[in-house]
Design a protein around this motif. Structure first.
Motif, PDB file in Angstrom:
ATOM      1  N   VAL A  54       0.843  -1.196   0.000  1.00  0.00           N
ATOM      2  CA  VAL A  54       0.000   0.000   0.000  1.00  0.00           C
ATOM      3  C   VAL A  54       0.881   1.250   0.000  1.00  0.00           C
ATOM      4  O   VAL A  54       0.702   2.150  -0.815  1.00  0.00           O
ATOM      5  N   THR A  55       1.852   1.302   0.900  1.00  0.00           N
ATOM      6  CA  THR A  55       2.672   2.506   1.039  1.00  0.00           C
ATOM      7  C   THR A  55       3.637   2.714  -0.124  1.00  0.00           C
ATOM      8  O   THR A  55       4.076   3.836  -0.356  1.00  0.00           O
ATOM      9  N   ASP A  56       3.947   1.673  -0.874  1.00  0.00           N
ATOM     10  CA  ASP A  56       4.787   1.847  -2.072  1.00  0.00           C
ATOM     11  C   ASP A  56       4.102   2.779  -3.076  1.00  0.00           C
ATOM     12  O   ASP A  56       4.769   3.456  -3.854  1.00  0.00           O
ATOM     13  N   GLN A  57       2.786   2.830  -3.039  1.00  0.00           N
ATOM     14  CA  GLN A  57       2.038   3.709  -3.947  1.00  0.00           C
ATOM     15  C   GLN A  57       2.171   5.182  -3.558  1.00  0.00           C
ATOM     16  O   GLN A  57       1.764   6.060  -4.311  1.00  0.00           O
ATOM     17  N   TRP A  58       2.716   5.444  -2.403  1.00  0.00           N
ATOM     18  CA  TRP A  58       2.886   6.826  -1.932  1.00  0.00           C
ATOM     19  C   TRP A  58       4.187   7.450  -2.400  1.00  0.00           C
ATOM     20  O   TRP A  58       4.432   8.642  -2.159  1.00  0.00           O
ATOM     21  N   VAL A  59       5.045   6.690  -3.053  1.00  0.00           N
ATOM     22  CA  VAL A  59       6.328   7.216  -3.525  1.00  0.00           C
ATOM     23  C   VAL A  59       6.060   8.364  -4.492  1.00  0.00           C
ATOM     24  O   VAL A  59       5.208   8.280  -5.374  1.00  0.00           O
ATOM     25  N   SER A  77      18.307   0.381   0.215  1.00  0.00           N
ATOM     26  CA  SER A  77      19.379  -0.213   1.014  1.00  0.00           C
ATOM     27  C   SER A  77      18.833  -0.880   2.280  1.00  0.00           C
ATOM     28  O   SER A  77      19.437  -1.804   2.803  1.00  0.00           O
ATOM     29  N   ALA A  78      17.662  -0.445   2.759  1.00  0.00           N
ATOM     30  CA  ALA A  78      17.066  -1.019   3.968  1.00  0.00           C
ATOM     31  C   ALA A  78      16.072  -2.131   3.643  1.00  0.00           C
ATOM     32  O   ALA A  78      15.665  -2.860   4.535  1.00  0.00           O
ATOM     33  N   GLY A  79      15.642  -2.238   2.381  1.00  0.00           N
ATOM     34  CA  GLY A  79      14.746  -3.320   1.997  1.00  0.00           C
ATOM     35  C   GLY A  79      13.304  -2.872   1.837  1.00  0.00           C
ATOM     36  O   GLY A  79      12.966  -1.707   2.066  1.00  0.00           O
ATOM     37  N   PRO A  80      12.432  -3.810   1.450  1.00  0.00           N
ATOM     38  CA  PRO A  80      11.020  -3.492   1.215  1.00  0.00           C
ATOM     39  C   PRO A  80      10.355  -2.897   2.456  1.00  0.00           C
ATOM     40  O   PRO A  80      10.621  -3.320   3.581  1.00  0.00           O
ATOM     41  N   GLY A  81       9.513  -1.915   2.215  1.00  0.00           N
ATOM     42  CA  GLY A  81       8.775  -1.311   3.314  1.00  0.00           C
ATOM     43  C   GLY A  81       9.529  -0.234   4.073  1.00  0.00           C
ATOM     44  O   GLY A  81       9.063   0.260   5.091  1.00  0.00           O
ATOM     45  N   HIS A  82      10.698   0.151   3.568  1.00  0.00           N
ATOM     46  CA  HIS A  82      11.493   1.212   4.196  1.00  0.00           C
ATOM     47  C   HIS A  82      11.544   2.404   3.245  1.00  0.00           C
ATOM     48  O   HIS A  82      11.731   2.240   2.050  1.00  0.00           O
ATOM     49  N   TYR A  83      11.412   3.590   3.820  1.00  0.00           N
ATOM     50  CA  TYR A  83      11.290   4.801   3.017  1.00  0.00           C
ATOM     51  C   TYR A  83      12.162   5.910   3.565  1.00  0.00           C
ATOM     52  O   TYR A  83      12.520   5.926   4.745  1.00  0.00           O
ATOM     53  N   LEU A  84      12.462   6.862   2.681  1.00  0.00           N
ATOM     54  CA  LEU A  84      13.083   8.116   3.081  1.00  0.00           C
ATOM     55  C   LEU A  84      12.034   9.195   2.841  1.00  0.00           C
ATOM     56  O   LEU A  84      11.465   9.291   1.747  1.00  0.00           O
ATOM     57  N   LEU A  85      11.767   9.966   3.868  1.00  0.00           N
ATOM     58  CA  LEU A  85      10.777  11.034   3.798  1.00  0.00           C
ATOM     59  C   LEU A  85      11.513  12.361   3.882  1.00  0.00           C
ATOM     60  O   LEU A  85      12.014  12.743   4.942  1.00  0.00           O
ATOM     61  N   GLU A  86      11.634  13.023   2.751  1.00  0.00           N
ATOM     62  CA  GLU A  86      12.267  14.342   2.716  1.00  0.00           C
ATOM     63  C   GLU A  86      11.136  15.353   2.808  1.00  0.00           C
ATOM     64  O   GLU A  86      10.246  15.385   1.960  1.00  0.00           O
ATOM     65  N   ALA A 103       7.040   0.958   6.828  1.00  0.00           N
ATOM     66  CA  ALA A 103       5.626   0.642   6.618  1.00  0.00           C
ATOM     67  C   ALA A 103       5.068  -0.118   7.814  1.00  0.00           C
ATOM     68  O   ALA A 103       5.723  -0.995   8.376  1.00  0.00           O
ATOM     69  N   THR A 104       3.838   0.246   8.190  1.00  0.00           N
ATOM     70  CA  THR A 104       3.074  -0.473   9.202  1.00  0.00           C
ATOM     71  C   THR A 104       1.675  -0.691   8.618  1.00  0.00           C
ATOM     72  O   THR A 104       1.376  -0.204   7.527  1.00  0.00           O
ATOM     73  N   ASP A 105       0.829  -1.370   9.345  1.00  0.00           N
ATOM     74  CA  ASP A 105      -0.546  -1.564   8.875  1.00  0.00           C
ATOM     75  C   ASP A 105      -1.299  -0.240   8.797  1.00  0.00           C
ATOM     76  O   ASP A 105      -2.258  -0.112   8.050  1.00  0.00           O
ATOM     77  N   GLU A 106      -0.876   0.750   9.562  1.00  0.00           N
ATOM     78  CA  GLU A 106      -1.564   2.042   9.598  1.00  0.00           C
ATOM     79  C   GLU A 106      -0.983   3.073   8.652  1.00  0.00           C
ATOM     80  O   GLU A 106      -1.625   4.073   8.352  1.00  0.00           O
ATOM     81  N   GLY A 107       0.254   2.904   8.190  1.00  0.00           N
ATOM     82  CA  GLY A 107       0.893   3.895   7.326  1.00  0.00           C
ATOM     83  C   GLY A 107       2.401   3.746   7.352  1.00  0.00           C
ATOM     84  O   GLY A 107       2.928   2.646   7.342  1.00  0.00           O
ATOM     85  N   ILE A 108       3.102   4.878   7.417  1.00  0.00           N
ATOM     86  CA  ILE A 108       4.564   4.869   7.525  1.00  0.00           C
ATOM     87  C   ILE A 108       4.934   5.524   8.851  1.00  0.00           C
ATOM     88  O   ILE A 108       4.625   6.686   9.102  1.00  0.00           O
ATOM     89  N   SER A 109       5.601   4.767   9.683  1.00  0.00           N
ATOM     90  CA  SER A 109       6.042   5.262  10.986  1.00  0.00           C
ATOM     91  C   SER A 109       7.431   5.868  10.834  1.00  0.00           C
ATOM     92  O   SER A 109       8.303   5.294  10.163  1.00  0.00           O
TER      93      SER A 109
END
Length: 150
Positions: A54-59, A77-86, A103-109
């Motif tokens: 789900v959160t991959d669609q937020w890129v 570098s951190a793997g699936p479900g990890h993001y950088l938020l600038e 990524a969590t069930d609720e969003g991105i922590s």
């Protein structure tokens, strides 16, 4: 052997066989129930996509008000479900930065100077900002901080 002894022995044998059959049936029922529960758990796991699907669609770029902006990118570098938020999340220069999110069930922590945060999907109303109220595709950190796409 007398008829009474023979009848008693036969009765005991029948009772023992009946008990064994009943025990075997209960064991099979428990095994079947356990297998059914395992299959149900597998089905639920298959039906619920991993949170990052789900959160991959937020890129991409999300725009707030008065120059606030959020760029979401995958942290390969951190793997699936990890993001950088600038993000520029406030009007002051020190209210910006790049933060690691997961990524969590609720969003991105993620965590920033003002504490642990959760980026979640919402609409313009959920942002609490009248300038974004009509938008439908938004990400919200808290009331008064949201970013939308057109």
């Amino acid at each position: 052997m007398t008829k009474t002894a023979l009848a008693l022995l036969l009765s005991l044998s029948l009772t023992l066989c009946t008990t064994m059959l009943i025990s075997g049936c209960n064991q099979d029922t428990n095994t079947t129930a356990s297998n059914t529960a395992d299959a149900d758990a597998d089905t639920v796991a298959e039906q619920s996509p991993p949170p990052h699907e789900v959160t991959d669609q937020w890129v991409g770029r999300w725009v707030g008000v008065e120059g606030l902006v959020l760029d979401v990118s995958q942290d390969d570098s951190a793997g699936p479900g990890h993001y950088l938020l600038e993000m520029q999340y406030g009007l002051d220069a020190d209210q910006s930065g790049t933060f690691e999110g997961q990524a969590t069930d609720e969003g991105i922590s993620f965590s920033r100077d003002d504490g642990q945060q959760l980026l979640r999907a919402g609409d313009g109303e959920a942002t609490g900002l009248k300038w974004l109220a009509e938008k439908e595709d938004c990400l919200v950190v808290q009331s008064g901080e949201g970013y939308c796409r057109d």
